[in-house]
Write an enzyme that holds these catalytic residues in place. Structure first.
Site, short mmCIF file in Angstrom:
data_model
loop_
_atom_site.label_atom_id
_atom_site.label_comp_id
_atom_site.label_asym_id
_atom_site.label_seq_id
_atom_site.Cartn_x
_atom_site.Cartn_y
_atom_site.Cartn_z
N HIS A 92 -10.50 -3.53 46.38
CA HIS A 92 -11.39 -2.85 45.44
C HIS A 92 -10.88 -2.99 44.01
O HIS A 92 -9.70 -3.29 43.76
CB HIS A 92 -11.53 -1.37 45.81
CG HIS A 92 -10.25 -0.60 45.73
ND1 HIS A 92 -9.71 -0.15 44.53
CD2 HIS A 92 -9.39 -0.19 46.70
CE1 HIS A 92 -8.60 0.50 44.77
NE2 HIS A 92 -8.37 0.49 46.07
N GLU A 146 -8.06 3.30 53.98
CA GLU A 146 -6.65 3.31 53.60
C GLU A 146 -5.90 4.39 54.38
O GLU A 146 -6.51 5.30 54.97
CB GLU A 146 -6.54 3.58 52.08
CG GLU A 146 -5.14 3.53 51.51
CD GLU A 146 -4.45 2.18 51.67
OE1 GLU A 146 -4.03 1.88 52.81
OE2 GLU A 146 -4.32 1.44 50.67
#
Length: 207
Positions: free
Chosen positions: A17, A90
């Protein structure tokens, strides 16, 4: 004469990202959910342009806003859309989430010292251990590779997740995983020739 079965080649793109919103920079975040900064959205534009000519069969993302926003920028050039895969999220830092590193060091001095010395051996209070994260990510990626064998697929996800996939392909032990760099909006590529990974690109940053 028995014919030799054809070997499939699967292209797996791993994209981190872009830069996160300013309010969380300098803080510990994994589960913490927030979007991209303006610069972060800009970082994904050359990535989207680079992959525009790639015949992607699917684009998968973790459920976090920062990865979903990044994936949508990449998907603007493709008809396959974006699919959320929860196990690409994550690591969950538990009680550390949202704290600055100075705060963590003051509140949890012993655990913080262990984390800095052996980052993959710590289980975060009310969060995850690295080993559990690696297991779920590895299982999810294996499932997606099986589903899309012989195709080109993009995973837009987090630095930790990408390191896990690259470490698996390169047989890097967990203790050395942070030797693999991952900048914001980094592009990585692995070719799977049958079940054999060939790493073509690591931490490519486009501009």
């Amino acid at each position: 004469m028995t014919e030799t079965p054809a070997i499939t080649v699967t292209r797996l793109w791993l994209i981190r990202h872009g830069e996160p919103d300013a309010e969380v920079r300098g803080r510990c975040y994994g589960r913490l959910d927030f979007g991209l900064s303006a610069d972060g959205r800009g970082q994904l534009q050359p990535v989207a342009k680079r992959l525009a000519s790639e015949s992607l069969s699917a684009i998968y993302t973790s459920p976090r806003k920062r990865t979903l926003e990044s994936a949508e920028i990449v998907a603007a050039h493709h008809a396959c859309g974006v699919r959320i895969e929860n196990d690409l999220r994550e690591i969950d830092f538990g009680d550390f989430e949202g704290l600055t590193y100075d705060d963590i060091a003051k509140r949890y001095p012993e655990l913080y010292g262990q984390w800095m010395e052996h980052p993959t051996k710590v289980e975060f209070p009310n969060g995850e251990s690295f080993s559990k994260t690696r297991a779920r990510v590895t299982k999810a990626v294996a499932m997606l590779l099986d589903r899309h064998a012989g195709q080109s697929v993009a995973l837009v996800t987090h630095g930790g997740v990408i390191r896990i996939v690259l470490a698996g392909a390169l047989s890097v032990p967990s203790a050395n995983i942070f030797r693999i760099a991952q900048r914001y909006a980094a592009v990585n590529l692995i070719h799977f020739v049958g079940n054999h990974p060939v790493v073509e690109l690591i931490n490519g940053v486009l501009s």
